[in-house]
Write a protein that holds these residues in place. Structure first.
Motif, PDB file in Angstrom:
ATOM      1  N   VAL A 147      33.028  24.856  43.063  1.00  0.00           N
ATOM      2  CA  VAL A 147      32.791  26.375  43.205  1.00  0.00           C
ATOM      3  C   VAL A 147      34.536  26.855  42.928  1.00  0.00           C
ATOM      4  O   VAL A 147      34.783  28.018  42.495  1.00  0.00           O
ATOM      5  CB  VAL A 147      32.544  26.741  44.497  1.00  0.00           C
ATOM      6  CG1 VAL A 147      33.263  26.633  45.581  1.00  0.00           C
ATOM      7  CG2 VAL A 147      32.221  28.580  44.129  1.00  0.00           C
ATOM      8  N   MET A 148      35.258  25.994  43.380  1.00  0.00           N
ATOM      9  CA  MET A 148      36.684  26.404  43.080  1.00  0.00           C
ATOM     10  C   MET A 148      37.451  25.624  41.741  1.00  0.00           C
ATOM     11  O   MET A 148      38.654  25.735  41.528  1.00  0.00           O
ATOM     12  CB  MET A 148      37.603  26.031  44.200  1.00  0.00           C
ATOM     13  CG  MET A 148      37.437  26.808  45.585  1.00  0.00           C
ATOM     14  SD  MET A 148      37.975  28.466  45.171  1.00  0.00           S
ATOM     15  CE  MET A 148      39.723  28.406  45.059  1.00  0.00           C
ATOM     16  N   SER A 149      36.756  25.243  40.903  1.00  0.00           N
ATOM     17  CA  SER A 149      37.107  24.378  39.936  1.00  0.00           C
ATOM     18  C   SER A 149      36.567  24.936  38.497  1.00  0.00           C
ATOM     19  O   SER A 149      35.256  25.013  38.289  1.00  0.00           O
ATOM     20  CB  SER A 149      36.635  23.050  39.893  1.00  0.00           C
ATOM     21  OG  SER A 149      37.001  22.279  41.213  1.00  0.00           O
ATOM     22  N   CYS A 150      37.300  25.679  37.682  1.00  0.00           N
ATOM     23  CA  CYS A 150      36.735  26.150  36.158  1.00  0.00           C
ATOM     24  C   CYS A 150      36.590  24.733  35.578  1.00  0.00           C
ATOM     25  O   CYS A 150      37.612  24.015  35.209  1.00  0.00           O
ATOM     26  CB  CYS A 150      37.940  26.867  35.712  1.00  0.00           C
ATOM     27  SG  CYS A 150      37.162  27.773  34.007  1.00  0.00           S
TER      28      CYS A 150
ATOM     29  N   GLN B 171      29.929  29.273  33.514  1.00  0.00           N
ATOM     30  CA  GLN B 171      30.300  28.717  35.050  1.00  0.00           C
ATOM     31  C   GLN B 171      31.251  29.094  35.686  1.00  0.00           C
ATOM     32  O   GLN B 171      31.437  29.410  36.866  1.00  0.00           O
ATOM     33  CB  GLN B 171      30.143  27.062  34.748  1.00  0.00           C
ATOM     34  CG  GLN B 171      30.064  26.337  35.931  1.00  0.00           C
ATOM     35  CD  GLN B 171      28.979  26.927  36.821  1.00  0.00           C
ATOM     36  OE1 GLN B 171      27.766  26.562  36.458  1.00  0.00           O
ATOM     37  NE2 GLN B 171      29.257  27.289  38.241  1.00  0.00           N
ATOM     38  N   CYS B 172      32.433  29.404  34.892  1.00  0.00           N
ATOM     39  CA  CYS B 172      33.529  29.826  35.676  1.00  0.00           C
ATOM     40  C   CYS B 172      33.440  30.965  36.134  1.00  0.00           C
ATOM     41  O   CYS B 172      33.971  31.655  37.268  1.00  0.00           O
ATOM     42  CB  CYS B 172      34.816  29.872  34.477  1.00  0.00           C
ATOM     43  SG  CYS B 172      36.537  29.688  35.125  1.00  0.00           S
ATOM     44  N   VAL B 173      33.033  32.117  35.514  1.00  0.00           N
ATOM     45  CA  VAL B 173      32.494  33.524  36.112  1.00  0.00           C
ATOM     46  C   VAL B 173      31.743  33.388  37.296  1.00  0.00           C
ATOM     47  O   VAL B 173      31.931  34.042  38.139  1.00  0.00           O
ATOM     48  CB  VAL B 173      31.947  34.185  34.786  1.00  0.00           C
ATOM     49  CG1 VAL B 173      31.135  35.617  35.472  1.00  0.00           C
ATOM     50  CG2 VAL B 173      32.859  34.672  34.026  1.00  0.00           C
ATOM     51  N   SER B 174      30.794  32.532  37.063  1.00  0.00           N
ATOM     52  CA  SER B 174      29.794  32.516  38.350  1.00  0.00           C
ATOM     53  C   SER B 174      30.382  31.909  39.509  1.00  0.00           C
ATOM     54  O   SER B 174      30.417  32.421  40.689  1.00  0.00           O
ATOM     55  CB  SER B 174      28.895  31.265  37.948  1.00  0.00           C
ATOM     56  OG  SER B 174      27.815  31.241  38.977  1.00  0.00           O
ATOM     57  N   ASN B 175      31.538  30.712  39.458  1.00  0.00           N
ATOM     58  CA  ASN B 175      32.303  30.510  40.487  1.00  0.00           C
ATOM     59  C   ASN B 175      33.106  31.615  40.908  1.00  0.00           C
ATOM     60  O   ASN B 175      33.137  31.740  42.440  1.00  0.00           O
ATOM     61  CB  ASN B 175      33.297  29.275  40.010  1.00  0.00           C
ATOM     62  CG  ASN B 175      32.614  27.923  39.649  1.00  0.00           C
ATOM     63  OD1 ASN B 175      31.469  27.746  40.112  1.00  0.00           O
ATOM     64  ND2 ASN B 175      33.124  27.093  38.875  1.00  0.00           N
ATOM     65  N   MET B 176      33.872  32.289  40.074  1.00  0.00           N
ATOM     66  CA  MET B 176      34.622  33.577  40.832  1.00  0.00           C
ATOM     67  C   MET B 176      33.852  34.546  41.342  1.00  0.00           C
ATOM     68  O   MET B 176      34.300  34.959  42.498  1.00  0.00           O
ATOM     69  CB  MET B 176      35.222  33.944  39.481  1.00  0.00           C
ATOM     70  CG  MET B 176      36.370  33.215  38.817  1.00  0.00           C
ATOM     71  SD  MET B 176      37.631  34.024  37.698  1.00  0.00           S
ATOM     72  CE  MET B 176      38.676  34.848  39.029  1.00  0.00           C
ATOM     73  N   LYS B 177      32.621  34.617  40.950  1.00  0.00           N
ATOM     74  CA  LYS B 177      31.678  35.715  41.882  1.00  0.00           C
ATOM     75  C   LYS B 177      31.397  34.976  43.142  1.00  0.00           C
ATOM     76  O   LYS B 177      31.328  35.953  43.918  1.00  0.00           O
ATOM     77  CB  LYS B 177      30.513  36.122  40.804  1.00  0.00           C
ATOM     78  CG  LYS B 177      30.657  36.670  39.668  1.00  0.00           C
ATOM     79  CD  LYS B 177      29.443  37.054  38.870  1.00  0.00           C
ATOM     80  CE  LYS B 177      29.539  38.036  37.874  1.00  0.00           C
ATOM     81  NZ  LYS B 177      28.335  38.566  36.975  1.00  0.00           N
ATOM     82  N   ASN B 178      31.117  33.878  43.042  1.00  0.00           N
ATOM     83  CA  ASN B 178      31.000  33.149  44.540  1.00  0.00           C
ATOM     84  C   ASN B 178      32.180  33.313  45.420  1.00  0.00           C
ATOM     85  O   ASN B 178      32.008  33.558  46.768  1.00  0.00           O
ATOM     86  CB  ASN B 178      30.471  31.743  44.237  1.00  0.00           C
ATOM     87  CG  ASN B 178      29.141  31.611  43.677  1.00  0.00           C
ATOM     88  OD1 ASN B 178      28.173  32.600  44.069  1.00  0.00           O
ATOM     89  ND2 ASN B 178      28.743  30.788  43.090  1.00  0.00           N
ATOM     90  N   VAL B 179      33.349  33.113  44.841  1.00  0.00           N
ATOM     91  CA  VAL B 179      34.610  33.113  45.843  1.00  0.00           C
ATOM     92  C   VAL B 179      34.776  34.605  46.239  1.00  0.00           C
ATOM     93  O   VAL B 179      34.984  34.923  47.343  1.00  0.00           O
ATOM     94  CB  VAL B 179      35.613  32.546  45.022  1.00  0.00           C
ATOM     95  CG1 VAL B 179      36.927  32.673  45.905  1.00  0.00           C
ATOM     96  CG2 VAL B 179      35.328  30.985  44.610  1.00  0.00           C
TER      97      VAL B 179
ATOM     98  N   SER C 217      33.231  42.316  41.024  1.00  0.00           N
ATOM     99  CA  SER C 217      32.899  42.233  39.559  1.00  0.00           C
ATOM    100  C   SER C 217      33.923  41.270  38.816  1.00  0.00           C
ATOM    101  O   SER C 217      34.987  40.958  39.418  1.00  0.00           O
ATOM    102  CB  SER C 217      32.856  43.468  38.947  1.00  0.00           C
ATOM    103  OG  SER C 217      34.266  44.210  38.859  1.00  0.00           O
ATOM    104  N   VAL C 218      33.516  40.589  37.967  1.00  0.00           N
ATOM    105  CA  VAL C 218      34.222  39.907  37.178  1.00  0.00           C
ATOM    106  C   VAL C 218      34.502  40.014  35.673  1.00  0.00           C
ATOM    107  O   VAL C 218      33.526  40.447  35.222  1.00  0.00           O
ATOM    108  CB  VAL C 218      33.855  38.117  37.112  1.00  0.00           C
ATOM    109  CG1 VAL C 218      34.728  37.252  36.406  1.00  0.00           C
ATOM    110  CG2 VAL C 218      33.739  37.716  38.461  1.00  0.00           C
TER     111      VAL C 218
END
Length: 312
Positions: A119-122, A44-52, A285-286
């Motif tokens: 989306v900004m929270s791991c 989920q953290c990776v998905s958030n970073m991709k969205n940001v 890319s993440v």
């Protein structure tokens, strides 16, 4: 004629043996369950970073440049890049509430300061509201898990506290600066080789300012530096306050204050994931960077025009 009856139930010894077996099975399964949960949180953290990262690219496509890190005025208490990308994170209501003519804090921009975005929270970290001990007041502020990379330098990207003469801001160290904008063409080291976003640790205290780590809604907390390797216990910070190490109960971050303002600080990338941090590169890319990475490779990854050869 007497008829013998079968004994029903367990003896105490048998019951204890069964309980012991169940306990062993739980002990064996618990680490696997915890690892599975952490894997899900990291995904989920990776998905958030991709969205940001995608929001950054959409901002760039719209305005032909990357957003400011923020402004250096008002002691750095200005709205950061975070506020500028809100429309590209489907947060138009918060974006429309912003007052760009005043500081972010001090009773202004309460929706911006108090709205925590998933989306900004791991999910591996616990989100907190700073200075909220007396309710949501004029200086309360949300914290976030992802900050932009300001290069292999100190936070202000200047000559202050130039300990070893190796600040790569002289080679265009960061695409995110105070009062200056860049576009992706400035990333001459390659967008797939250069870090745009990284994880930062969330202070678990709600009392007082407690420094700029994870306070990415303000200019003076919106980034991290690549001068120190991820998850480091070292510190050469000049600008953060001496918080209680218990503010970070999982990973004790040392208190160190050598003088100077927040611009002298070297906020390192940091995560609650074991072994390293997630980063998003300028191509969107993440990847996961181990905390054992060679410091020079890491410094090369966190500068945009250094011309370094990055070893894998």
């Amino acid at each position: 004629m007497s008829v013998s009856k079968n004994r029903a139930g367990f003896t105490l010894v048998e019951l204890l043996v069964v309980i012991a077996i169940i306990g062993v099975l739980i002990a064996l399964l618990l680490p696997a369950v915890q690892q599975a949960r952490e894997a899900a949180r990291r995904t989920q953290c990776v998905s958030n970073m991709k969205n940001v990262a995608l929001a950054m690219h959409n901002y760039h496509d719209t305005y032909r440049n990357l957003p400011y890190l923020g402004f250096s005025g008002w002691s750095g208490d200005t709205i950061s890049w975070y506020g500028r990308v809100l429309p590209f994170l489907e947060q138009n209501a918060i974006a429309d509430s912003l007052d760009w003519t005043n500081r972010a804090n001090g009773g202004r921009n309460p929706i911006y300061r108090g709205t925590q975005l998933s989306v900004m929270s791991c999910p591996s970290d616990n989100m907190t509201i700073g200075e909220s001990q007396n309710g949501f007041g004029d200086w309360s502020h949300q914290r976030s898990s992802y900050a932009v990379c300001v290069g292999n330098t100190n936070y202000a990207q200047d000559d202050a506290n130039n300990w070893d003469g190796l600040w790569t801001y002289k080679n265009g160290g960061s695409a995110f600066r105070m009062d200056k904008i860049h576009n992706l063409s400035a990333v001459t080291d390659g967008t797939s080789n250069t870090v745009m976003l990284g994880e930062v640790p969330v202070n678990q205290s709600t009392d007082g300012w407690r420094g700029g780590f994870a306070v990415v809604i303000f200019s003076n907390g919106a980034g991290f530096t690549g001068y120190l390797t991820p998850n480091t216990r070292s510190s050469v910070d000049g600008g953060r306050r001496c918080w209680d190490p218990n503010d970070y109960p999982t990973h004790k971050i040392p208190c160190h204050q050598s003088g100077g303002g927040w611009g002298n600080a070297t906020y390192a990338a940091f995560s609650m994931h074991p072994g390293g941090v997630n980063v998003a590169n300028f191509d969107g890319s993440v990847s996961f960077v181990p905390e054992t990475i060679d410091i020079w490779s890491w410094r090369g990854m966190t500068s945009i025009q250094g011309g370094e050869v990055i070893s894998n």
